[in-house]
Design a protein around this motif. Sequence first.
Motif, PDB file in Angstrom:
ATOM      1  N   CYS A  13       5.396  17.259  24.731  1.00  0.00           N
ATOM      2  CA  CYS A  13       6.839  17.144  24.520  1.00  0.00           C
ATOM      3  C   CYS A  13       7.540  16.759  25.818  1.00  0.00           C
ATOM      4  CB  CYS A  13       7.395  18.468  23.991  1.00  0.00           C
ATOM      5  SG  CYS A  13       6.665  18.946  22.415  1.00  0.00           S
ATOM      6  N   GLY A  14       8.075  15.549  25.843  1.00  0.00           N
ATOM      7  CA  GLY A  14       8.774  15.065  27.041  1.00  0.00           C
ATOM      8  C   GLY A  14      10.235  15.502  27.048  1.00  0.00           C
ATOM      9  N   ARG A  15      10.834  15.336  28.238  1.00  0.00           N
ATOM     10  CA  ARG A  15      12.277  15.563  28.416  1.00  0.00           C
ATOM     11  C   ARG A  15      12.782  14.503  29.405  1.00  0.00           C
ATOM     12  NH1 ARG A  15      15.990  19.133  25.725  1.00  0.00           N
ATOM     13  NH2 ARG A  15      14.631  19.551  23.934  1.00  0.00           N
ATOM     14  N   TYR A  16      14.028  14.640  29.836  1.00  0.00           N
ATOM     15  CA  TYR A  16      14.608  13.660  30.771  1.00  0.00           C
ATOM     16  C   TYR A  16      14.548  12.256  30.145  1.00  0.00           C
ATOM     17  CZ  TYR A  16      13.534  17.622  33.832  1.00  0.00           C
ATOM     18  OH  TYR A  16      13.421  18.889  34.366  1.00  0.00           O
ATOM     19  N   GLU A  17      14.169  11.239  30.906  1.00  0.00           N
ATOM     20  CA  GLU A  17      14.064   9.876  30.364  1.00  0.00           C
ATOM     21  C   GLU A  17      12.726   9.666  29.674  1.00  0.00           C
ATOM     22  OE1 GLU A  17      17.497   9.998  31.166  1.00  0.00           O
ATOM     23  OE2 GLU A  17      16.845   8.086  30.270  1.00  0.00           O
ATOM     24  N   GLY A  18      11.841  10.663  29.744  1.00  0.00           N
ATOM     25  CA  GLY A  18      10.515  10.534  29.135  1.00  0.00           C
ATOM     26  C   GLY A  18       9.404  10.805  30.134  1.00  0.00           C
ATOM     27  N   ILE A  69       2.329  12.192  21.073  1.00  0.00           N
ATOM     28  CA  ILE A  69       3.464  12.122  22.007  1.00  0.00           C
ATOM     29  C   ILE A  69       4.712  11.694  21.230  1.00  0.00           C
ATOM     30  CG2 ILE A  69       4.328  11.139  24.164  1.00  0.00           C
ATOM     31  CD1 ILE A  69       1.409  10.456  24.910  1.00  0.00           C
ATOM     32  N   PRO A  70       5.630  12.640  20.917  1.00  0.00           N
ATOM     33  CA  PRO A  70       6.885  12.243  20.282  1.00  0.00           C
ATOM     34  C   PRO A  70       7.688  11.357  21.228  1.00  0.00           C
ATOM     35  CG  PRO A  70       6.525  14.612  20.091  1.00  0.00           C
ATOM     36  CD  PRO A  70       5.524  14.089  21.106  1.00  0.00           C
ATOM     37  N   THR A  71       8.233  10.263  20.699  1.00  0.00           N
ATOM     38  CA  THR A  71       9.063   9.358  21.499  1.00  0.00           C
ATOM     39  C   THR A  71       9.948   8.533  20.578  1.00  0.00           C
ATOM     40  OG1 THR A  71       9.028   7.512  23.038  1.00  0.00           O
ATOM     41  CG2 THR A  71       7.145   7.710  21.546  1.00  0.00           C
ATOM     42  N   PRO A  72      11.175   8.175  21.014  1.00  0.00           N
ATOM     43  CA  PRO A  72      12.079   7.433  20.124  1.00  0.00           C
ATOM     44  C   PRO A  72      11.472   6.129  19.618  1.00  0.00           C
ATOM     45  CG  PRO A  72      13.216   8.092  22.139  1.00  0.00           C
ATOM     46  CD  PRO A  72      11.774   8.398  22.343  1.00  0.00           C
ATOM     47  N   GLU A 117       1.829   7.866  19.282  1.00  0.00           N
ATOM     48  CA  GLU A 117       3.250   8.059  19.617  1.00  0.00           C
ATOM     49  C   GLU A 117       3.987   8.076  18.283  1.00  0.00           C
ATOM     50  OE1 GLU A 117       4.242   6.504  23.993  1.00  0.00           O
ATOM     51  OE2 GLU A 117       4.385   4.980  22.412  1.00  0.00           O
ATOM     52  N   VAL A 118       4.743   9.140  18.016  1.00  0.00           N
ATOM     53  CA  VAL A 118       5.460   9.238  16.745  1.00  0.00           C
ATOM     54  C   VAL A 118       6.947   9.439  16.994  1.00  0.00           C
ATOM     55  CG1 VAL A 118       3.499  10.190  15.466  1.00  0.00           C
ATOM     56  CG2 VAL A 118       5.133  11.743  16.576  1.00  0.00           C
ATOM     57  N   SER A 119       7.748   9.001  16.036  1.00  0.00           N
ATOM     58  CA  SER A 119       9.200   9.226  16.061  1.00  0.00           C
ATOM     59  C   SER A 119       9.600   9.842  14.733  1.00  0.00           C
ATOM     60  CB  SER A 119       9.945   7.916  16.239  1.00  0.00           C
ATOM     61  OG  SER A 119      11.332   8.129  15.963  1.00  0.00           O
ATOM     62  N   ILE A 120      10.571  10.756  14.759  1.00  0.00           N
ATOM     63  CA  ILE A 120      10.991  11.373  13.495  1.00  0.00           C
ATOM     64  C   ILE A 120      12.243  10.717  12.936  1.00  0.00           C
ATOM     65  CG2 ILE A 120       9.895  13.608  13.893  1.00  0.00           C
ATOM     66  CD1 ILE A 120      12.723  14.680  14.636  1.00  0.00           C
ATOM     67  N   GLY A 121      12.738   9.679  13.631  1.00  0.00           N
ATOM     68  CA  GLY A 121      13.895   9.001  13.051  1.00  0.00           C
ATOM     69  C   GLY A 121      14.669   8.177  14.063  1.00  0.00           C
ATOM     70  N   ASP A 122      15.478   7.282  13.539  1.00  0.00           N
ATOM     71  CA  ASP A 122      16.240   6.347  14.396  1.00  0.00           C
ATOM     72  C   ASP A 122      17.513   6.980  14.909  1.00  0.00           C
ATOM     73  OD1 ASP A 122      15.234   3.516  12.333  1.00  0.00           O
ATOM     74  OD2 ASP A 122      14.252   4.633  13.956  1.00  0.00           O
ATOM     75  N   TYR A 123      17.352   7.980  15.728  1.00  0.00           N
ATOM     76  CA  TYR A 123      18.473   8.616  16.433  1.00  0.00           C
ATOM     77  C   TYR A 123      17.864   9.180  17.713  1.00  0.00           C
ATOM     78  CZ  TYR A 123      16.056  11.902  13.503  1.00  0.00           C
ATOM     79  OH  TYR A 123      15.063  12.577  12.848  1.00  0.00           O
ATOM     80  N   VAL A 124      18.696   9.420  18.732  1.00  0.00           N
ATOM     81  CA  VAL A 124      18.156   9.855  20.029  1.00  0.00           C
ATOM     82  C   VAL A 124      18.305  11.354  20.208  1.00  0.00           C
ATOM     83  CG1 VAL A 124      18.274   9.562  22.524  1.00  0.00           C
ATOM     84  CG2 VAL A 124      18.684   7.609  21.020  1.00  0.00           C
ATOM     85  N   LEU A 125      17.204  12.020  20.451  1.00  0.00           N
ATOM     86  CA  LEU A 125      17.188  13.454  20.747  1.00  0.00           C
ATOM     87  C   LEU A 125      17.083  13.623  22.266  1.00  0.00           C
ATOM     88  CD1 LEU A 125      14.599  14.419  17.999  1.00  0.00           C
ATOM     89  CD2 LEU A 125      17.095  14.756  17.886  1.00  0.00           C
ATOM     90  N   ASN A 126      17.170  14.857  22.752  1.00  0.00           N
ATOM     91  CA  ASN A 126      17.073  15.111  24.199  1.00  0.00           C
ATOM     92  C   ASN A 126      15.637  15.353  24.657  1.00  0.00           C
ATOM     93  OD1 ASN A 126      19.805  14.882  24.582  1.00  0.00           O
ATOM     94  ND2 ASN A 126      20.168  17.061  24.124  1.00  0.00           N
ATOM     95  N   GLY A 127      14.738  15.458  23.692  1.00  0.00           N
ATOM     96  CA  GLY A 127      13.351  15.732  24.068  1.00  0.00           C
ATOM     97  C   GLY A 127      12.455  15.715  22.839  1.00  0.00           C
ATOM     98  N   GLY A 128      11.147  15.982  23.063  1.00  0.00           N
ATOM     99  CA  GLY A 128      10.168  15.890  21.979  1.00  0.00           C
ATOM    100  C   GLY A 128       9.951  17.156  21.184  1.00  0.00           C
ATOM    101  N   GLU A 129      10.565  18.268  21.589  1.00  0.00           N
ATOM    102  CA  GLU A 129      10.280  19.564  20.951  1.00  0.00           C
ATOM    103  C   GLU A 129      10.687  19.598  19.479  1.00  0.00           C
ATOM    104  OE1 GLU A 129      10.298  20.132  25.271  1.00  0.00           O
ATOM    105  OE2 GLU A 129      11.719  19.189  23.889  1.00  0.00           O
ATOM    106  N   VAL A 130      11.861  19.100  19.168  1.00  0.00           N
ATOM    107  CA  VAL A 130      12.315  19.130  17.764  1.00  0.00           C
ATOM    108  C   VAL A 130      11.374  18.294  16.899  1.00  0.00           C
ATOM    109  CG1 VAL A 130      14.175  18.388  16.217  1.00  0.00           C
ATOM    110  CG2 VAL A 130      14.730  19.585  18.335  1.00  0.00           C
ATOM    111  N   ALA A 131      10.937  17.161  17.428  1.00  0.00           N
ATOM    112  CA  ALA A 131      10.002  16.313  16.677  1.00  0.00           C
ATOM    113  C   ALA A 131       8.681  17.044  16.465  1.00  0.00           C
ATOM    114  CB  ALA A 131       9.770  15.012  17.442  1.00  0.00           C
ATOM    115  N   ALA A 132       8.222  17.765  17.488  1.00  0.00           N
ATOM    116  CA  ALA A 132       6.968  18.532  17.341  1.00  0.00           C
ATOM    117  C   ALA A 132       7.141  19.587  16.249  1.00  0.00           C
ATOM    118  CB  ALA A 132       6.596  19.177  18.667  1.00  0.00           C
TER     119      ALA A 132
END
Length: 213
Positions: free
Chosen positions: A124-129, A98-101, A147-162
């Motif tokens: 891949c989540g969207r909205y607030e999660g 589950i990608p998440t910030p 739960e993984v994060s690809i970096g310390d910045y906020v994306l709009n959803g989990g697709e890019v991280a996937a």
Amino acid sequence: MRIDVVSIFPDYLAPLDLSLVGKARAAGILDLRVHDLRDWTTDRHRTVDDTPFGGGAGMVMRPDVWGTALDEVLGLGAAATPASDAPVDSAQRPHLIIPTPSGTPFTQRIAEQLAGEQHLVFACGRYEGIDARVEEHYRASGVVVSEVSIGDYVLNGGEVAALVVIEAVARLLPGVVGNPESLVEESHGEAGLLEYPVYTKPPEWAAWACPRS
Ligand code: JD8
């Protein structure tokens, strides 16, 4: 390796049709399936979100829709293999990612660990999660959940991280990268990530010469 991705924007994963990952799929090295979460909705508006309990801005993704979808993709639904026959070896069992910030920072080491597994499922989540009970439910059901994060910045959803995680993992699968030698070179420990400058023809360009090796 089998990879499933569930998203309300399945077209976001279209880049995985291209290049080395695309070839790996065509060669049968990678069985990548992208699913539209709305296919598991039951109302005519195909609703996947609702207002947050406890108030607050934005919308939250519904646990019931995610539950129906993940049960099927994880092979846990009614038609699933009875728990008694479930593979004991965790590498065989599906791994829910589950990608998440706020997730564990994704690293090359995690990519190498995931490359040794048989079945990855990305939610891949969207909205607030995604409603937090989904992750709790599958952990409690004995599913390996990360739960993984690809970096310390906020994306709009989990697709890019996937996309990032799948590319980093897929290129480590035997037969994906043409010259496995380059994988060895780049994987020489942490330092491997710090690439060295590369050069090619012409030996002279704009009065710049290639350093003599
Ligand atoms: C999943 C929804 C958007 C995040 C309200 C903006 C990863 N490194 C990363 N940064 N952001 C994400 C990420 C963002 C996501 C979702 C991953 C699902 N959003 C939310 C919280 C604030 N909106 C990520 N991996």
